[in-house]
Design a protein around this motif. Structure first.
Motif, PDB file in Angstrom:
ATOM      1  N   ARG A   1       0.816  -1.195   0.000  1.00  0.00           N
ATOM      2  CA  ARG A   1       0.000   0.000   0.000  1.00  0.00           C
ATOM      3  C   ARG A   1       0.867   1.270   0.000  1.00  0.00           C
ATOM      4  N   ARG A   2       1.937   1.221   0.793  1.00  0.00           N
ATOM      5  CA  ARG A   2       2.815   2.398   0.841  1.00  0.00           C
ATOM      6  C   ARG A   2       3.504   2.600  -0.494  1.00  0.00           C
ATOM      7  N   LEU A   3       3.840   1.502  -1.127  1.00  0.00           N
ATOM      8  CA  LEU A   3       4.465   1.584  -2.444  1.00  0.00           C
ATOM      9  C   LEU A   3       3.486   2.204  -3.455  1.00  0.00           C
ATOM     10  N   ALA A   4       2.252   1.725  -3.409  1.00  0.00           N
ATOM     11  CA  ALA A   4       1.231   2.245  -4.342  1.00  0.00           C
ATOM     12  C   ALA A   4       1.042   3.740  -4.133  1.00  0.00           C
ATOM     13  N   LEU A   5       1.020   4.153  -2.881  1.00  0.00           N
ATOM     14  CA  LEU A   5       0.827   5.576  -2.577  1.00  0.00           C
ATOM     15  C   LEU A   5       1.985   6.401  -3.129  1.00  0.00           C
ATOM     16  N   GLN A   6       3.187   5.858  -2.976  1.00  0.00           N
ATOM     17  CA  GLN A   6       4.353   6.595  -3.450  1.00  0.00           C
ATOM     18  C   GLN A   6       4.352   6.686  -4.978  1.00  0.00           C
ATOM     19  N   TRP A   7       3.978   5.587  -5.632  1.00  0.00           N
ATOM     20  CA  TRP A   7       3.919   5.622  -7.094  1.00  0.00           C
ATOM     21  C   TRP A   7       2.840   6.588  -7.565  1.00  0.00           C
ATOM     22  N   ALA A   8       1.739   6.644  -6.808  1.00  0.00           N
ATOM     23  CA  ALA A   8       0.652   7.547  -7.189  1.00  0.00           C
ATOM     24  C   ALA A   8       1.147   8.996  -7.216  1.00  0.00           C
ATOM     25  N   LYS A   9       1.993   9.346  -6.233  1.00  0.00           N
ATOM     26  CA  LYS A   9       2.537  10.712  -6.216  1.00  0.00           C
ATOM     27  C   LYS A   9       3.348  10.980  -7.477  1.00  0.00           C
ATOM     28  N   ALA A  10       4.182  10.007  -7.835  1.00  0.00           N
ATOM     29  CA  ALA A  10       5.007  10.177  -9.028  1.00  0.00           C
ATOM     30  C   ALA A  10       4.126  10.289 -10.259  1.00  0.00           C
ATOM     31  N   ILE A  11       3.052   9.494 -10.291  1.00  0.00           N
ATOM     32  CA  ILE A  11       2.154   9.552 -11.444  1.00  0.00           C
ATOM     33  C   ILE A  11       1.534  10.932 -11.564  1.00  0.00           C
ATOM     34  N   GLY A  12       1.187  11.528 -10.418  1.00  0.00           N
ATOM     35  CA  GLY A  12       0.619  12.875 -10.454  1.00  0.00           C
ATOM     36  C   GLY A  12       1.540  13.837 -11.178  1.00  0.00           C
ATOM     37  N   VAL A  13       2.808  13.800 -10.855  1.00  0.00           N
ATOM     38  CA  VAL A  13       3.779  14.703 -11.486  1.00  0.00           C
ATOM     39  C   VAL A  13       3.970  14.343 -12.960  1.00  0.00           C
ATOM     40  N   LEU A  14       4.141  13.037 -13.230  1.00  0.00           N
ATOM     41  CA  LEU A  14       4.410  12.611 -14.606  1.00  0.00           C
ATOM     42  C   LEU A  14       3.216  12.868 -15.499  1.00  0.00           C
ATOM     43  N   PHE A  15       2.008  12.674 -14.954  1.00  0.00           N
ATOM     44  CA  PHE A  15       0.829  12.913 -15.779  1.00  0.00           C
ATOM     45  C   PHE A  15       0.726  14.383 -16.166  1.00  0.00           C
ATOM     46  N   ALA A  16       1.008  15.266 -15.200  1.00  0.00           N
ATOM     47  CA  ALA A  16       0.965  16.702 -15.508  1.00  0.00           C
ATOM     48  C   ALA A  16       1.916  17.004 -16.661  1.00  0.00           C
ATOM     49  N   ALA A  17       3.131  16.469 -16.576  1.00  0.00           N
ATOM     50  CA  ALA A  17       4.115  16.728 -17.633  1.00  0.00           C
ATOM     51  C   ALA A  17       3.699  16.057 -18.944  1.00  0.00           C
ATOM     52  N   GLY A  18       3.170  14.846 -18.861  1.00  0.00           N
ATOM     53  CA  GLY A  18       2.720  14.147 -20.065  1.00  0.00           C
ATOM     54  C   GLY A  18       1.546  14.853 -20.721  1.00  0.00           C
ATOM     55  N   ALA A  19       0.634  15.356 -19.891  1.00  0.00           N
ATOM     56  CA  ALA A  19      -0.535  16.038 -20.441  1.00  0.00           C
ATOM     57  C   ALA A  19      -0.127  17.302 -21.174  1.00  0.00           C
ATOM     58  N   VAL A  20       0.754  18.101 -20.569  1.00  0.00           N
ATOM     59  CA  VAL A  20       1.130  19.333 -21.260  1.00  0.00           C
ATOM     60  C   VAL A  20       1.949  19.026 -22.511  1.00  0.00           C
ATOM     61  N   SER A  21       2.853  18.059 -22.425  1.00  0.00           N
ATOM     62  CA  SER A  21       3.662  17.810 -23.626  1.00  0.00           C
ATOM     63  C   SER A  21       2.790  17.225 -24.734  1.00  0.00           C
ATOM     64  N   GLY A  22       1.741  16.479 -24.366  1.00  0.00           N
ATOM     65  CA  GLY A  22       0.808  15.984 -25.381  1.00  0.00           C
ATOM     66  C   GLY A  22       0.002  17.112 -25.998  1.00  0.00           C
ATOM     67  N   THR A  23      -0.423  18.059 -25.148  1.00  0.00           N
ATOM     68  CA  THR A  23      -1.154  19.214 -25.661  1.00  0.00           C
ATOM     69  C   THR A  23      -0.283  20.009 -26.626  1.00  0.00           C
ATOM     70  N   ILE A  24       0.983  20.150 -26.249  1.00  0.00           N
ATOM     71  CA  ILE A  24       1.907  20.892 -27.105  1.00  0.00           C
ATOM     72  C   ILE A  24       2.010  20.214 -28.466  1.00  0.00           C
ATOM     73  N   LEU A  25       2.025  18.880 -28.469  1.00  0.00           N
ATOM     74  CA  LEU A  25       2.104  18.170 -29.755  1.00  0.00           C
ATOM     75  C   LEU A  25       0.895  18.489 -30.618  1.00  0.00           C
ATOM     76  N   SER A  26      -0.278  18.572 -30.003  1.00  0.00           N
ATOM     77  CA  SER A  26      -1.454  18.869 -30.831  1.00  0.00           C
ATOM     78  C   SER A  26      -1.381  20.298 -31.366  1.00  0.00           C
ATOM     79  N   PHE A  27      -0.761  21.197 -30.607  1.00  0.00           N
ATOM     80  CA  PHE A  27      -0.493  22.542 -31.149  1.00  0.00           C
ATOM     81  C   PHE A  27       0.497  22.445 -32.307  1.00  0.00           C
ATOM     82  N   GLU A  28       1.563  21.692 -32.067  1.00  0.00           N
ATOM     83  CA  GLU A  28       2.648  21.667 -33.051  1.00  0.00           C
ATOM     84  C   GLU A  28       2.215  21.065 -34.383  1.00  0.00           C
ATOM     85  N   LEU A  29       1.293  20.102 -34.332  1.00  0.00           N
ATOM     86  CA  LEU A  29       0.793  19.564 -35.603  1.00  0.00           C
ATOM     87  C   LEU A  29       0.300  20.699 -36.480  1.00  0.00           C
ATOM     88  N   GLY A  30      -0.374  21.663 -35.856  1.00  0.00           N
ATOM     89  CA  GLY A  30      -0.885  22.799 -36.618  1.00  0.00           C
ATOM     90  C   GLY A  30       0.150  23.886 -36.848  1.00  0.00           C
TER      91      GLY A  30
END
Lengths: 337, 459
Positions: free
Chosen positions: B64-93
């Motif tokens: 459970r502690r491991l899952a909680l710790q990974w969840a924190k990392a996912i929060g950060v990585l998802f934020a970065a993944g979401a913005v870089s994905g959004t940027i790609l959709s801008f860049e296509l245009g």
């Protein structure tokens, strides 16, 4: 109603939701900027963070939705806008990167200087991003983005009076929306002192919006006559509605009636947003490119509508769950287990 | 207008070949950066749900502690993944408006669906991160599953769009305009099965080896507690199990490319002469129209491509010179990908053998040292694989229909945007690594528990 019209309406609904939800997030970022020095600003920043924490990621996705629908259903318009306005759009995109990541990072940071740095990036990009989006809207509305690839000036298409008006208004509207939301949230969260702090400043923002909007009429008359004509004729009722709702929300805010104030503020913004396309309908890229000329083939429009319909069926219940989680979080409810 | 012309001159002057290179490099950089986060976005929620589920079943607090710790990392990585994905959709245009203007309606559908999948992912991630302890465990697990599923769905849909650029179908061109579009046929184009499988398996490998690599470093530094061991074993097992699968899938992908894009296979293998019984060339370097100093395995390419010693494999001699991909780069990337895959296979076999014999990790510290590097190897393999797919498609953006040079934004000054984006990605990379390091410590500073922040902040 033909398929292209349906897609147009759905896409604009996406723009509206982006403005109402992510717009409020941008506004919250500006409030974060104005929250004061580290110590006295702390409870305010923390409250802002709590209020937008669970939802901001989802709110931001509306932008992707709008972009994708635009390029699928009106590829030519997307290409023209993107190629001519690539400078402000690149800047807005960089703002989105800085904003999204800084917000997440600040929550993970432990040192004050780190929180300040990430907080500063978050807040500054919260001002710049809506400004550039507003400037893009102004460039399109004033007919500075011709159909075709990079046919418009890459500078004057967004450095012009109408774009400046659009940018400033966009920032102010975000600030006001967020202010109205946060007042209500603060009362619900049992912090009337914070609500009072937000209320005074939201009222000030509303006064500024009034002045800018009045001045804006003159700017549009001088710089974007066709848009002015459309707004003062066909779209006049909806424009008046925005004035009525805006003033109503101001009065309600004054009397601390936060829930209706928030509703009125939202309606006011919706009216402004729908006034623009109504003023220039059926033209999509002024002066001449109509939505019908720009629309994709029937098969594409139909498939897009199917996908969106399925998406709405999946998203609506999930969103409802998320919002209930956020509400509970605001009330500071403790875990059941 | 004088001022503007002066400013325009200062920024770049008219659009130039340098602008094309800038646009291509910017796209490659953004995509290469995003792809790592996208892999983690697919793989990490799966890992997390897996471990949370084990925790619920066994009641073991370490899970459970491991899952909680990974969840924190996912929060950060998802934020970065979401913005870089959004940027790609801008860049296509922003970078390729000519392609989007002409073909946007043909490949819009998978992107539209992806937008929705991404939306669902963001919603459920919000729920997941904010409801530890706030909803019943099964509901929480369900939210995590929804994140993992929509992440994989997103990957599937985006790769569909990329597969279309490699095997464009579902439209006709008449009078310079796209007509008779059948968006579903375009979406489910012939390259979809092998590209999607290859990518999703790669995502699990990248995630498993990267996460295990972090814990391998911890074990090397003397962390012997249960959390460290679990943090290594669970992701490493997942990744090790997927590695042989990936090699089979890769073989299938090779056979598909032999049929769909023979010019790409020829570039990847640096095969200059069309021939039956073609040899497989490993290593070497390309100079002129020849491959020097490579190790040749007789007839192996024919077997791999067509399943028989006599299969005729098309060489670059069948491709007009102007339509050839940069062979040296594609061949190098291909060899790099295969080399990494086999290195990871060996490492996985080592682990499997030791586990089978003794129910324990290999005793050699060298195993942990290699395991610590396995994540990097998986990332290198993925990036190299994408180089084969994307550079191997050159000079076409839409294979056989639109050249990259014709797809680019004709506006001047693209290299300024590239410089800006480069700077931003550099800063972002440093900051993400730094923040992830912060998250590694055990102190509760989760973004998920805002009520704990006041004391931590008021200093």
């Amino acid at each position: 109603m033909d398929l292209a019209q349906i897609v147009l309406v759905v896409m604009w609904a996406g723009v509206t939701l982006y403005a109402l939800l992510a717009g409020a997030d941008f506004g919250a970022g500006v409030w974060d900027l104005l929250a004061g020095r580290s110590r006295e600003g702390m409870p305010r920043r923390e409250f802002i963070e709590r209020a937008i924490g669970p939802v901001w990621e989802a709110n931001h996705v509306w932008l992707v939705f709008v972009l994708v629908v635009l390029w699928t259903a009106f590829s030519g318009v997307f290409a023209a806008v993107m190629s001519t306005l690539y400078i402000p759009l690149t800047l807005a995109a960089l703002g989105i990167i800085a904003r999204g990541t800084a917000f997440a990072f600040r929550k993970a940071a432990r040192e004050l200087w780190q929180q300040r740095l990430f907080g500063g990036a978050f807040a500054l990009s919260s001002v710049l991003t809506p400004y550039f989006f507003g400037a893009v809207a102004g460039g399109i509305a004033s007919g500075r983005v011709p159909a075709g690839l990079a046919r418009g000036s890459i500078f004057t298409s967004w450095l012009n009076p109408t774009s400046a008006l659009g940018g400033v208004l966009a920032v102010l509207v975000c600030v006001y929306l967020a202010g109205a939301y946060l007042c209500g949230d603060a009362v619900k969260g049992g912090r009337p002192d914070l609500a009072e702090w937000f209320r005074v400043r939201a009222l000030a923002a509303a006064a500024v919006i009034g002045v800018v909007a009045l001045g804006g009429i003159a700017i549009l008359w001088w710089d974007a006559r066709p848009l002015y004509e459309g707004l003062t004729h066909r779209a006049l009722p909806i424009l008046l509605a925005s004035v009525v709702f805006g003033s109503a929300s101001l009065v309600l805010l004054w009397y601390r009636r936060y829930s209706p104030a928030r509703a009125a503020a939202m309606l006011g913004v919706i009216a402004i947003l729908w006034g623009w396309p109504l003023a220039q309908y059926p033209v999509m890229l002024p002066p001449a490119l109509t939505y019908r000329q720009a629309a994709a083939e029937m098969s594409v429009l139909a498939a897009t509508i199917v996908v969106i319909a399925v998406g709405v069926l999946l998203i609506a219940p999930s969103m409802a769950w998320l919002i209930s989680v956020q509400r509970r979080g605001l009330r500071g409810e403790e875990p059941p287990a | 207008m004088g001022t503007w012309q002066w400013a325009a001159g200062l920024v770049a002057g008219p659009a130039s070949p340098q602008d094309l290179i800038a646009a291509r490099t910017q796209m490659a950089l953004s995509l290469g950066w995003h792809i790592v986060l996208a892999c983690l976005g697919v793989g990490m929620p799966t890992l997390m749900v897996l471990i949370e589920w084990r925790g619920l079943r066994t009641g073991d607090e370490a899970y459970r502690r491991l899952a909680l710790q990974w969840a924190k990392a996912i929060g950060v990585l998802f934020a970065a993944g979401a913005v870089s994905g959004t940027i790609l959709s801008f860049e296509l245009g922003l970078l390729w408006p000519a392609m989007m203007g002409m073909y946007g309606q043909v490949i819009g559908l998978p992107f539209a669906a992806e937008g929705i999948a991404f939306f669902i992912e963001a919603i459920f991630l919000g729920i997941y991160l904010y409801t530890w302890n706030r909803v019943p465990p099964k509901a929480h697990l369900f939210a995590g599953l929804a994140v993992a599923f929509s992440g994989a769905l997103s990957a599937f849909l985006v790769v569909c769009a990329n597969a279309w650029m490699n095997t464009p179908v579902g439209f006709a061109v008449a009078g310079g305009r796209v007509r008779q579009v059948s968006p579903w046929r375009a979406m489910f184009n012939p390259a979809v099965p092998h590209e999607v499988l290859h990518m999703i398996v790669a995502a699990f490998m990248v995630t498993g080896f990267l996460v295990a690599g972090v814990y391998a470093v911890g074990l090397l530094r003397g962390g012997t507690d249960r959390r460290h061991r679990l943090g290594f074993i669970v992701p490493f097992t997942l990744a090790a199990a997927f590695t042989p699968v990936q090699i089979v899938v890769g073989d299938y992908a090779g056979k598909s490319i032999h049929e769909l894009q023979p010019a790409k296979l020829a570039a990847a293998e640096a095969l200059f002469r069309t021939q039956a019984g073609a040899p497989l060339s490993v290593g070497g370097f390309v100079s002129g129209d020849r491959l020097h100093y490579s190790i040749e395995i007789p007839k192996a390419l024919s077997v791999l491509a067509g399943g028989s010693f006599d299969t005729v494999v098309q060489g670059l001699d069948q491709v007009p010179r102007a339509d050839r991909a940069p062979v040296a780069i594609v061949h190098l990337a291909f060899d790099l990908m295969v080399a990494m895959a086999f290195a990871l296979l060996l490492l996985s076999a080592w682990f499997a053998w030791s586990w089978w014999r003794r129910r324990d990790l290999p005793r050699s510290r060298w195993f942990l040292r290699f395991a610590a590097l396995s994540g990097v190897a998986a990332v290198v393999a993925t990036e190299a694989g994408w180089t084969v797919t994307e550079v191997g498609r050159q000079p076409w953006t839409v294979y056989g229909h639109m050249r990259t040079a014709d797809a680019v934004n004709p506006a001047p000054g693209l290299w300024v945007g590239f410089a800006l984006v480069l700077l931003v990605y550099l800063v972002l990379t440093v900051v993400i690594l730094y923040v992830l390091r912060l998250l590694r410590t055990e102190r509760p500073v989760a973004p998920q528990e805002p009520e704990e922040l006041p004391e931590a902040k008021a200093r």
